[in-house]
Enzyme design. Structure first.
Site, mmCIF file in Angstrom:
data_model
loop_
_atom_site.group_PDB
_atom_site.id
_atom_site.type_symbol
_atom_site.label_atom_id
_atom_site.label_comp_id
_atom_site.label_asym_id
_atom_site.label_seq_id
_atom_site.Cartn_x
_atom_site.Cartn_y
_atom_site.Cartn_z
ATOM 1 N N THR A 145 11.059 -6.737 9.201
ATOM 2 C CA THR A 145 10.244 -7.662 9.988
ATOM 3 C C THR A 145 9.795 -8.839 9.124
ATOM 4 O OG1 THR A 145 8.324 -6.278 9.494
ATOM 5 C CG2 THR A 145 9.377 -5.982 11.647
ATOM 6 N N LYS B 297 16.574 -1.761 -0.842
ATOM 7 C CA LYS B 297 16.251 -3.169 -0.572
ATOM 8 C C LYS B 297 16.822 -4.095 -1.652
ATOM 9 C CE LYS B 297 12.007 -2.113 2.054
ATOM 10 N NZ LYS B 297 12.046 -2.921 3.290
HETATM 11 C C1 LIG Z 1 6.001 -7.712 7.011
HETATM 12 C C2 LIG Z 1 5.467 -6.887 5.918
HETATM 13 C C3 LIG Z 1 6.242 -5.849 5.408
HETATM 14 C C4 LIG Z 1 7.639 -5.537 5.888
HETATM 15 O O1 LIG Z 1 8.550 -6.316 5.141
HETATM 16 P P1 LIG Z 1 10.130 -6.004 5.159
HETATM 17 O O2 LIG Z 1 10.703 -7.171 4.431
HETATM 18 O O3 LIG Z 1 10.539 -5.987 6.599
HETATM 19 O O4 LIG Z 1 10.331 -4.722 4.468
HETATM 20 C C5 LIG Z 1 5.709 -5.090 4.381
HETATM 21 N N1 LIG Z 1 4.482 -5.342 3.894
HETATM 22 C C6 LIG Z 1 3.724 -6.343 4.349
HETATM 23 C C7 LIG Z 1 2.384 -6.590 3.742
HETATM 24 C C8 LIG Z 1 4.184 -7.151 5.381
HETATM 25 O O5 LIG Z 1 3.399 -8.141 5.846
#
Ligand SMILES: *Cc1c(COP(=O)(O)O)cnc(C)c1O
Length: 831
Positions: free
Chosen positions: A674, A572
């Site tokens: 997401t 990431k």
């Molecule tokens: C949406 C969400 C994620 C996913 O985040 P990404 O940027 O897609 O890895 C992880 N943790 C929490 C608490 C979230 O709300």
């Protein structure tokens, strides 16, 4: 333990009257729960205020919950089952109030008893039964299924301890246990009468049954009880309440002392303890496998309990003809975690019901569907055959037989291609033999999907290519989404009201309608633009308060809020973000301030406790933050904060307040993402690589409203053969200065050398994440961001455009696609 259902000798049906939802009735009910049920009174600890209100709200879900259940149980109704080891739910209260449309009344009711609803809501602990994106996706899916009236039940584990609480000490991550059930969970209903027995260990016996057929039985097992706890999942204003059923492990013979002599009493009680270990804790690894025996126990525990439960319900309400089972049931497996369900359903059909192999296989492979979530090889689950043999001996036999049948199919298609047979075998040969869970999932499923267009394509071309050649029709894409109820209507009430004022509020139930907002983009909508900006400012004030209290850093809401929150993982590339911050810091120190834009950079996320590199990255972020935030030369131009304990309820404050969303993974590594969608819906602009769902986000909003940079997935793969990171350092003075400043210990004077492994990793020709290759492109994209930010009016237009183009990224759309292509369930009629 045997539980006899209570059967009265006569039965007089009664009706349930819907309960009043006005402020006065809610208030009375609240008072009743607080005083007569909880035995607490005015001045009690605030968690009891929350609990009493939660019971008050839950009462008002009951009639719809029962009605939804009864409707979905009608004979012949096809039902969906979403199996997931993770459901990252967060808080329930605000979500139910929104869905039921009783938030204003609850607000008033609380005021009548001198409480503020927002403060009461804050008392609810997050249900953190997941790591990150995969678990949150499952929670958004549940919301959308209920809102679309789809007959889908969620199945998961009721972990006693969810995702750990993260806190920071001397810049380092520390983990604390998350005892979220400490004060009880008012939303759940225990249904001990539906407990299931789950077998472990023992051995198998083969015998000839009365019909002369070869059969097997699994005997001498140590059984564990699975007890279901149901959580209501309310739909958005549609009288639908679906069920999330979470299993808790318990001992079967709690105090069966007959089998023990008096001296074994304590051992008997200890057995109870051992049994409960299974649902004790969520494994805190995101995107990496764990390999622990207890984890395999959890997986089988979930799969077996859920299948037995689904069959129990189906037998009770169906015609007990197994030929109809696949027509009336579908199971979606969220990653390979519950994949042992393929073998377990075979076992139940073969051993417990005497179904013949070919018929059992036809049933199983027509009701299982598998979603893949990752391309990272280290995340692909494999279990040692020896572990299977000891824990699940009958399941291993079945897997061997599935594999034998499957390899015959392979050799028919590719006669003599032994290399391909070896590659495709469910059993990986080698010094230690392993069961490949992804292969089992593909072989046993009628549908295999990835979670964004690029990801699904990379699966077909790469990881699953052999299987794609064999069964192209199984493979499909279902781009992820997020629910607009939680992530916009609930999290961003200011923006929600502003949008609804102009285009009505139907977009909350049908996000495709949000595109009507495009009409508000042109310049002449001055007042709307001013209001949009004002809403964002208010949201930024709210986030600034959180950053102040949790990080002790002052964020100025007038500055650009540049945010990266997600699990800490090398792919990431939080590191790339830090390199940029150090670069900006050096620009300030050198007085290179032309085109300067004040920035507040926020980074948050948990590292897996055993992931050394991820933990070092957190320490680096905090070390850089300490220097940058306390250097008088910086003078408010740049702030960096690490927000501890990133979680769903924190994201509800973060996403609405973000100007710039950081989605900067190495191309080809992020399956979808997401977080990127939550930010877009809330009007953030994205700086991102050509990866995962970023691509679809850019397609939707237009390249002119997106800051794209970096290598593409295919370029990454080509470069991998001849990667020379030091060349980027030699050719780029800015990068050289950044690396040198970190290397010389500027950020860690009292702990010399602690960042050497980070630097060595980035400078290694085998760095899989290729951070340095994207540095220059990233810095240039960030300069384009700064330029865009300086034109406030233009930025606001781009922000509105992002929200207006986010319609595709609703999980309502995702669920409609799953249903159209995979589940084929009937949506219930609207009431
Ligand atoms: C949406 C969400 C994620 C996913 O985040 P990404 O940027 O897609 O890895 C992880 N943790 C929490 C608490 C979230 O709300």
């Amino acid at each position: 333990m045997t539980i006899k259902p209570y059967t009265p000798y006569y039965y007089r049906p009664f009706t349930l009257e819907p309960l009043g939802c006005d402020a006065v009735t809610l208030g009375h009910n609240f008072k009743h729960y607080l005083s007569y049920h909880l035995g607490r009174f005015h001045g009690c600890a605030p968690n009891y205020i929350y609990e009493a209100l939660a019971y008050t709200v839950r009462d008002r879900l009951m009639v719809d919950w029962r009605n939804t259940w009864n409707t979905q149980l009608e004979q012949g109704t096809r039902r969906g089952h979403y199996m997931s080891l993770e459901f990252l739910i967060g808080r329930a209260m605000g979500n139910h109030l929104l869905n039921m449309g009783i938030k204003t009344a609850a607000d008033q009711a609380m005021l009548d008893y001198s409480h503020k609803l927002e403060e009461v809501i804050e008392e609810e602990p997050d249900a953190g039964l997941g790591n990150g994106g995969l678990g949150r996706l499952a929670a958004c899916f549940m919301d959308s299924c209920a809102s679309l009236r789809l007959p889908v039940m969620g199945y998961g584990i009721r972990y006693e301890y969810g995702m750990f609480r993260q806190y920071i000490e001397n810049g380092y991550q520390k983990e604390a246990a998350d005892h979220w059930l400490q004060n009880g969970n008012p939303w759940e209903i225990e249904r001990i009468e539906y407990a299931q027995h789950i077998q472990f260990g023992g051995h198998t016996e083969h015998y000839i049954d009365n019909n002369g057929r070869a059969r097997a039985r699994w005997v001498g097992t140590e059984d564990i009880l699975a007890i279901p706890f149901d959580m209501p999942v309310s739909g958005y204003r549609n009288q639908t309440v679906n069920t999330l059923r979470l299993w808790k492990a318990a001992a079967t013979e709690e105090f069966n002392l007959d089998e023990f002599n008096a001296g074994s009493y304590t051992e008997a009680v200890q057995a109870k303890n051992q049994a409960e270990h299974i649902s004790m804790v969520l494994y805190p690894n995101d995107s990496s496998e764990n390999g622990k025996e207890l984890r395999l126990r959890q997986q089988y525990f979930l799969a077996s309990a859920s299948l037995k439960d689904a069959i129990r319900i189906w037998v009770k309400h169906g015609e007990f003809d197994y030929q109809r089972f696949a027509a009336e049931n579908v199971f979606q497996m969220n990653d390979t975690h519950p994949t042992i369900a393929v073998a377990e359903l075979m076992r139940i059909l073969l051993d417990d019901n005497g179904v013949e192999w070919d018929e059992a296989w036809a049933i199983t492979s027509q009701c299982m569907a598998y979603t893949n979530h990752t391309l990272l090889p280290e995340a692909l689950e494999k279990w040692p055959v020896s572990l299977f043999e000891r824990l699940l001996p009958r399941l291993l036999e079945i897997i061997y037989e599935i594999n034998a049948h499957f390899l015959r199919v392979v050799s028919m298609k590719w006669p003599g291609d032994t290399d391909r047979q070896r590659r495709m075998s469910i059993i990986e040969e080698g010094p230690v033999r392993h069961v490949r869970m992804a292969w089992l999932a593909i072989v046993g499923s009628f549908s295999v999907n990835g979670v964004a267009a690029l990801h699904s394509q990379l699966l077909r071309d790469g990881l699953f290519h052999d299987f794609y050649q064999l069964w192209p029709e199984k493979f499909n894409n279902k781009t992820n989404g997020v629910t607009p109820r939680r992530w916009v209507a609930h999290a961003n009430p200011g923006m929600t009201a502003l949008i609804s004022e102009h285009i009505g509020d139907e977009w909350i139930a049908d996000l495709s309608l949000i595109e009507r907002l495009k009409s508000m983009v042109p310049m002449e909508n001055k007042v709307f633009h001013a209001n949009w900006h004002a809403v964002k400012m208010a949201n930024k004030q709210r986030l600034a308060a959180l950053v102040k209290s949790d990080c002790h850093v002052d964020f100025d809401p007038a500055a650009l809020f540049d945010v990266q929150v997600k699990r800490i993982h090398e792919y990431k590339r939080q590191l790339l973000n830090v390199l940029h911050v150090v670069h900006l810091y050096l620009r300030i120190k050198h007085g290179h301030l032309d085109n300067w834009v004040n920035r507040c950079v926020l980074i948050g996320g948990k590292a897996a406790p055993g992931y050394y590199m991820a933990k070092s990255i957190i320490k680096l972020i905090n070390s850089v933050a300490d220097v940058v935030n306390n250097d008088p030369d910086v003078n408010g131009r740049l702030k960096l904060a690490f927000l501890p304990n990133y979680r769903v309820s924190a994201m509800e404050i973060i996403a609405p307040a973000t100007d710039l969303s950081e989605q900067i993974s190495t191309a080809g590594k992020e399956a979808s993402g997401t977080g990127n969608m939550k930010f877009m819906m809330n009007g953030a602009l994205t700086i991102g690589t050509y990866d995962g769902a970023n691509i679809e986000i850019m397609d939707a909003v237009g390249a002119e409203n997106f800051f794209l940079f970096g290598l593409r997935a295919e370029q990454v793969e080509v470069l991998r053969h001849d990667y020379r990171p030091w060349q980027y350092v030699e050719q780029d003075q800015d990068l050289r200065e950044v690396i040198d400043l970190i290397r010389c210990g500027h950020f860690n004077p009292s702990e010399p050398g602690i960042f050497d492994s980070i630097l060595d990793g980035m400078l290694s020709p085998s760095d899989p994440w290729m951070t340095l290759a994207d540095f220059r492109g990233y810095v240039e994209a960030q300069q384009a961001v700064s330029t865009a930010w300086q034109d406030t009016e233009k930025w606001t237009q781009m922000s509105i455009m992002n929200t207006a183009c986010s319609g595709f990224f609703s999980t309502d759309r995702t669920m409609m696609e799953y249903n159209r292509d995979i589940w084929k369930l009937t949506q219930a009629e609207s009431a």
